[in-house]
Scaffold this motif. Structure first.
Motif, PDB file in Angstrom:
ATOM      1  N   ALA A 111       0.848  -1.203   0.000  1.00 33.97           N
ATOM      2  CA  ALA A 111       0.000   0.000   0.000  1.00 33.97           C
ATOM      3  C   ALA A 111       0.881   1.250   0.000  1.00 33.97           C
ATOM      4  CB  ALA A 111      -0.925  -0.016   1.203  1.00 33.97           C
ATOM      5  N   ARG A 112       2.035   1.180   0.670  1.00 35.01           N
ATOM      6  CA  ARG A 112       2.942   2.340   0.688  1.00 35.01           C
ATOM      7  C   ARG A 112       3.495   2.637  -0.705  1.00 35.01           C
ATOM      8  NH1 ARG A 112       4.706   0.674   5.846  1.00 35.01           N
ATOM      9  NH2 ARG A 112       6.451  -0.485   4.976  1.00 35.01           N
ATOM     10  N   LEU A 113       3.477   1.630  -1.581  1.00 36.51           N
ATOM     11  CA  LEU A 113       4.001   1.835  -2.947  1.00 36.51           C
ATOM     12  C   LEU A 113       2.960   2.415  -3.894  1.00 36.51           C
ATOM     13  CD1 LEU A 113       5.949  -1.546  -3.257  1.00 36.51           C
ATOM     14  CD2 LEU A 113       6.963   0.733  -3.055  1.00 36.51           C
ATOM     15  N   GLN A 114       1.742   2.608  -3.408  1.00 37.19           N
ATOM     16  CA  GLN A 114       0.665   3.072  -4.312  1.00 37.19           C
ATOM     17  C   GLN A 114       0.993   4.372  -5.029  1.00 37.19           C
ATOM     18  OE1 GLN A 114      -3.475   1.458  -3.370  1.00 37.19           O
ATOM     19  NE2 GLN A 114      -2.777   2.184  -1.401  1.00 37.19           N
ATOM     20  N   PRO A 115       1.634   5.353  -4.354  1.00 39.41           N
ATOM     21  CA  PRO A 115       1.951   6.594  -5.078  1.00 39.41           C
ATOM     22  C   PRO A 115       2.881   6.369  -6.276  1.00 39.41           C
ATOM     23  CG  PRO A 115       2.235   6.879  -2.712  1.00 39.41           C
ATOM     24  CD  PRO A 115       2.001   5.420  -2.938  1.00 39.41           C
TER      25      PRO A 115
END
Ligand code: ADP
Length: 394
Positions: A111-115
């Motif tokens: 989820a932290r990689l979404q950007p």
């Protein structure tokens, strides 16, 4: 009891699912839920491409679509036992260089990689959540398009930007890794001496990229931070001078959303031809713009083969895959036309037949066509997570 392995590929409004057997490489069934929402559609196919009956359900959400697909598979295989599910996930960042069984911690990292992949990653993760809900207790395995490229040396992992950005994750990740993984493995089976050497793999489909694989490991790729870089694609621009983006923002007042739409959806073959993103349509069209779009595509492919070969100090094999690479004799022939200096020479009869080896007998560099199979890579990873070895599955 019919044992099954699911592979899932969740996009913004679509869900592709394949049901593989516990043993064997051919899917027993597959499903494509499209335009998920009020106008959703579902197409179901059996092992031989025959249409399958759809169970009742709703296609207004990914979770609904997932249930409907599963119920439809169960109409066909009433005693279906799902052993594991493998998911295509576009971004594994620098954390994952192999498939991973999803845990709450893994989900947090992803989820932290979404950007980094805002158009794809949130949908991939929504697919995993929907699957967890639809079949709880089954191992969910995330398989990454970036993982195959984690072996890049630093010079192919970075941009010449201030180091703090590299440290913050602004790197050349590369994509299409599942396809490269499959082709590299298949090459290892078919031609081990080539697989140990210097290979350029050209994945030419609606999305297109190339990868330099040396000794079985990716050393460079045409895609970088996003899946926009490198070759022109169906609707994506490929390499573009960042100064163009500054001009669009500063002088034309375009917003990030407008530029994103331009680069992802209006550019590439579609933008150049003004006609279509589809190579078949362009090959059949008689307009000068369609011809120029093909010329540009071919030219950029030639440049990249040269660049990737240079990254390896030479080339032993060029392998085509993807919808265009596997089917278009014209594009393959045209790309190879100007690569004679690299020992590349096509045998036109073999090329016309889409043969496995399409280079001429005496050519120094082998040119091959290897149909890719990203789903099988995912199915194998999910099988491994379920404790089935490939020997079991053979
Ligand atoms: P995706 O990246 O969406 O998976 P594909 O790998 O299916 O896309 O490739 C789609 C592309 O392959 C389209 O541009 C299509 O026109 C092209 N293609 C498929 N068959 C042929 C063919 N026989 N000749 C030329 N192009 C083809």
């Amino acid at each position: 009891m019919t044992q099954g392995i699911l592979t899932l590929n969740a996009g913004s409004s679509s869900l592709k699912v394949a049901l593989f057997p516990g043993r064997g490489d051919r899917p027993m069934a597959s499903a494509l839920a499209d335009r998920i929402g009020p106008e959703g559609t579902l197409r179901l196919k059996g092992a031989f491409g025959q249409p399958l009956e759809a169970a009742p359900g709703d296609l207004t959400s990914h979770a609904g679509a997932m249930r409907m697909v599963l119920d439809s598979f169960r109409l066909e295989f009433p005693d279906l036992d799902i052993l594991a599910a493998g998911h295509r996930v576009v971004h594994g960042g620098d954390a994952f260089d192999a498939p991973v069984t999803v845990t709450p911690e893994v989900m947090e990292t992803l989820a932290r990689l979404q950007p980094f992949a805002p158009l794809h990653q949130p949908h991939n993760l929504a697919g995993i959540r929907a699957a967890m809900e639809a079949f709880p207790g089954v191992a969910q395995v995330a398989c990454f398009d970036t993982a195959f490229h984690r072996s890049h040396p630093w010079v192919n992992d970075t941009f010449a930007l201030p180091r703090a950005l590299y440290d913050a994750g602004v790197r050349r990740y590369g994509f299409h890794g599942l396809s490269y993984d499959y082709v590299t493995g298949t090459l290892g089976d078919l031609a081990p001496h080539l697989a140990e050497g210097r290979v350029v793999i050209a994945h030419l489909g609606n999305g297109a990229s190339m990868c330099a694989v040396q000794g079985g490991r990716s050393v460079a790729s045409t895609m970088g931070f996003s899946a926009l870089d490198g070759l022109p694609m169906g609707t994506r621009c490929g390499q573009v001078d960042p100064g163009v983006l500054l001009y669009l923002m500063d002088q034309r007042g375009m917003s990030a959303a407008e530029i994103s739409d331009l680069l992802y959806r209006q550019s590439g073959l579609l933008g150049l031809s003004g006609l279509s993103n589809d190579m078949r349509t362009l090959e059949a069209a008689a307009t000068p713009e369609a011809a120029q779009a093909i010329d540009y595509f071919v030219f950029r492919c030639q440049r990249e083969v040269g660049g990737l070969a240079a990254a390896m100090g030479g080339i032993d094999a060029l392998v085509f895959c993807g919808g265009i690479g596997e089917n278009s004799r014209l594009i393959r022939a045209r790309i190879c036309e100007r690569l004679g200096w690299m020992g590349i020479e096509i045998d036109h009869a073999r090329n016309t037949e889409n043969a496995l080896v399409i280079s001429s007998e005496l050519a120094r560099t082998t040119v091959m066509v290897v149909p890719t199979d990203e789903e099988l890579v995912i199915a194998r990873a999910a099988r491994a997570a379920a404790g089935l070895t490939e020997r079991d599955a053979a």
